[in-house]
Design an enzyme around this catalytic site. Structure first.
Site, PDB file in Angstrom:
ATOM      1  N   THR A 443      34.605  35.140  35.569  1.00 50.63           N
ATOM      2  CA  THR A 443      35.626  35.033  36.607  1.00 50.63           C
ATOM      3  C   THR A 443      36.678  34.002  36.180  1.00 50.63           C
ATOM      4  OG1 THR A 443      34.687  33.193  37.896  1.00 50.63           O
ATOM      5  CG2 THR A 443      33.817  35.418  38.332  1.00 50.63           C
ATOM      6  N   CYS A 444      37.782  33.977  36.923  1.00 51.73           N
ATOM      7  CA  CYS A 444      38.819  32.954  36.761  1.00 51.73           C
ATOM      8  C   CYS A 444      38.899  32.094  38.011  1.00 51.73           C
ATOM      9  CB  CYS A 444      40.172  33.602  36.492  1.00 51.73           C
ATOM     10  SG  CYS A 444      40.261  34.514  34.943  1.00 51.73           S
ATOM     11  N   SER A 445      37.778  31.923  38.680  1.00 50.23           N
ATOM     12  CA  SER A 445      37.737  31.185  39.936  1.00 50.23           C
ATOM     13  C   SER A 445      37.293  29.742  39.703  1.00 50.23           C
ATOM     14  CB  SER A 445      36.764  31.872  40.907  1.00 50.23           C
ATOM     15  OG  SER A 445      36.587  31.094  42.071  1.00 50.23           O
TER      16      SER A 445
END
Length: 728
Positions: A443-445
């Protein structure tokens, strides 16, 4: 039609002009931009009419809905009539950036329109409200200066109408903006934004460009040569460098880094036009490299929620040399199939198959996916680890609704809960594929709920009733990831925090424990060794009898030394032995084995027994240089073995040149140990390193041969001395 305001509204013109003079000091976030970057930006002259229309339609779909008691301006539901959507990337980028900027300042811009008496004095149709908002932002960003119009541009009636209205209220708009800044005690409207949003914009101003090399069409060396011919210089870091430079990424050997100001210059080169270099965020390259490290020869890959098709193409490029097939699921519109196939053909990607079913609707027993061993899951996430949301949305084909969260610097609790639930369902469904051996989750969270929380919950509640070994956490293995980084990841997760050089990224690798009763064939072990680069220079494919005869006829009369075959067999035996240990070892023991592949610090070797003495040698500086050792009980040259411990740099067979290294006579590491000296036979032995594929010269064990300029080796890695290996 819009009706001009009456002359009575300009009764306080004198006072308004005095206030408006303050507005021209700092009217927009140009000041903040100049503070963030040392290079001066060109003066803004406005956008073409179609950009305003497209930006207004984007803003109409992502704007914030307010409660009835707080509504200041009414927006219509009908989009503006626009020209056919342009494929020009710069046109789309300008429209999205303008809409995103208007969204960030929506409350301020609405207040300015009310305070300047444009609303409700002028009769404005509701469907033009979005256009007024985006054009007002650009108007104040230009310090209320006139827009430059080209002669070739075709004007749009609605844009011209709104522009005339804003010009007629120019003084009042400047005064309203000045009062707004005074109220918030801010030098510009940029300083009114939340701190998280300002930090995100600051990172975006310095974020470099990442591009991966399409090795199906060009080699890294050819890329370096082409860039140097165009005036680019290779450096270690591109941060704060305004020159034409590039650097190689520290984690992915096929990823190059460029300063952001070179994008337009690079896009005009043949490297990017011919799909030899592809711009993409580094997080996607990290994901596909994590998958590549888990693959054996012939393993298939299932990719879920990939977003950009460049991610699928990158995975295809990395698996070009083996028989793997890549399945990309969730492609709904079948009309795009020809375009996708055309794209993959241009990029020379041949092992991709598109699945139109949604991932949750695909059964684990699907006959097409029985050879899938690794699943790459890139679920939709909040994406708040990304510094430049517009580039992320355009490149990864994400939903524009994400711009709402970026404009506020966070995600609402309700939306975060929905995203977490979707991610959990996809991850648990991926774990139901019994034939799969690993799942890579990326993810890019920046929220732990979307990262560690989802993974740990999926591991805790995984179905133990299926006929497969349970999943466990494993540390991601990246090509150029340092051992220090791996040791610091005590929880076995890979993280990159958002910074001025990279976007945020989270990677988790889940692998199944190997069944102790499961028999592993030699073919599978050798395939795994080849995929990991441990058998570079050895071809595992079957050769036909005709090809064998051709090879024999082309061989020279001189035969290769016997130790070439011995070296190959010993490399295979070494890997078989290590695989046998890994089958019984736990994940922690497995990572400990990986650390032994790096050269340990130089230490003094302990005294060996009289039956076997190992000679210390100076450790190689480069880990790709092989290390040598020999037993004195077997001094024959034909039984000497080589141990190649080198990192895999490319997925192709390298032609090695023959090298001969002759070392001086045996000397003891401890001169004072007379007891050991007395037990050694009075013989001198020499060592050499022979290339694995080329015939070598005759070996002469004479001290005179050491005058070839080779320095004697002094010390030997202590870890190899402490742990004898039977295959050496």
């Amino acid at each position: 039609m819009l009706h001009a305001t009456s002359e009575l509204e300009f009764s306080n013109k004198k006072n308004t002009e005095e206030i408006s003079q303050l507005a021209f000091l700092e009217l927009s976030d140009d000041t903040s931009t100049s503070e963030k970057t040392s290079t001066a930006l060109p003066e803004k002259t406005g956008y073409p009419d179609p950009v305003y229309v497209m930006a207004a339609n984007i803003f109409q779909g992502i704007r914030f809905e307010k409660s009835p008691e707080r509504v200041l301006i009414k927006y219509g539901n009908e989009p503006l009539r626009s020209l056919p959507e342009s494929e020009d990337k710069s046109f789309q980028r300008s429209s999205y950036e303008l809409a995103f900027s208007a969204l960030k300042y929506q409350d301020i811009l609405e207040t300015i329109l009310i305070d300047s008496y444009i609303f409700p004095s002028a009769t404005i149709p509701d469907h033009l409200s979005s256009l007024i908002i985006v054009m007002l932002y650009d108007f104040q960003d230009r310090k209320f200066q006139a827009r430059f119009l080209s002669d070739n541009e075709e004007p749009i009636a609605e844009v011209q109408e709104v522009e005339n209205l804003l010009n007629s209220f120019k003084i009042k708009l400047a005064a309203a903006l000045a009062r707004c800044r005074i109220k918030h005690d801010a030098l510009s409207i940029y300083h009114i934004l939340p701190e998280t949003v300002r930090n995100q914009e600051l990172r975006a101003s310095t974020l470099p460009l990442y591009a991966w090399i399409n090795t199906c069409k060009i080699s890294p060396e050819e890329v370096y040569y082409t860039l140097k011919k165009r005036g680019y210089h290779k450096v270690k870091s591109v941060l704060h460098i305004d020159d034409k430079v590039f650097a190689v990424d520290q984690h992915c050997y096929d990823v190059l880094i460029f300063p952001s100001h070179l994008k337009n210059n690079l896009l005009n080169t043949d490297l990017f036009k011919d799909y030899k270099l592809i711009f993409q965020d580094k997080s996607r390259s990290l994901a596909v490299h994590s998958v590549k490290a888990l693959l054996n020869m012939g393993d298939d890959i299932l990719m879920v929620s990939t977003g950009s098709w460049y991610t699928v193409a990158h995975m295809s490029v990395l698996t070009n040399n083996n028989t793997s097939k890549i399945f990309a699921c969730g492609v709904k519109p079948q009309a795009k199939d020809p375009d996708l196939k055309n794209l993959f053909t241009k990029m020379e990607c041949k092992n991709i198959e598109i699945l139109h079913e949604a991932f949750l609707n695909i059964e684990s027993k699907d006959h097409r996916l029985q050879k899938v061993k690794v699943i790459l899951l890139l679920p939709r996430c909040s994406g708040l680890g990304v510094s430049n949301p517009v580039e992320f949305i355009l490149n990864e084909h994400e939903d524009t609704d994400l711009l709402k969260d970026f404009s506020q610097g966070g995600t609402s609790e309700d939306k975060l809960h929905i995203l977490v639930q979707q991610q959990y369902e996809q991850l648990t469904h991926a774990m139901k594929f019994t034939k799969a051996q690993a799942v890579v989750y990326c993810t890019c969270s920046v929220y732990p709920e979307e990262n560690e929380g989802v993974v740990k919950k999926a591991l805790e509640f995984q179905d133990h009733g299926i006929k497969a070994q349970p999943y466990r956490l494993s540390p991601p293995v990246l090509p150029l990831c340092s051992l220090k980084e791996m040791h610091l990841a005590t929880d076995k997760f890979f993280r990159m925090e958002p910074s001025e050089i990279t976007n945020g990224c989270f990677i988790s690798v889940l692998t199944r424990e190997r069944d102790p009763s499961e028999a592993v064939s030699v073919k599978d072990v050798l395939a795994r060794a080849a995929a990991k680069g441990l058998l570079d220079g050895i071809e595992l494919g079957k050769t036909s009898k005709r090809e064998k005869k051709k090879k024999k006829s082309k061989l020279p009369l001189s035969k290769a030394p016997a130790n070439d075959n011995t070296g190959i067999q010993m490399k295979i035996a070494e890997f078989l032995t290590r695989e046998g240990r890994e089958g019984k070892a736990s994940a922690d023991h497995r990572s400990e084995i990986l650390t032994q592949t790096a050269p340990p610090p130089k230490t003094t070797a302990p005294a060996a027994s009289s039956s076997q003495v190992r000679k210390p040698s100076k450790p190689a500086i480069n880990p790709s240089v092989p290390t040598f050792m020999k037993k004195t009980a077997h001094p024959r040259p034909s039984e000497r073995q080589t141990n190649f411990l080198r990192s895999r740099l490319e997925d192709r067979v390298m032609k090695l040149k023959p090298v001969e290294i002759v070392l001086p006579p045996v000397t003891l590491p401890f001169p004072g140990s007379q007891e050991i000296k007395s037990q050694l036979p009075p013989q001198h032995f020499y060592y050499r390193w022979v290339g694995p594929t080329t015939a070598m010269h005759t070996y002469f064990p004479s001290p005179s041969v050491s005058k070839r300029g080779e320095k004697p080796k002094e010390n030997f890695p202590s870890s190899l001395l402490r742990r004898p290996r039977q295959w050496l």
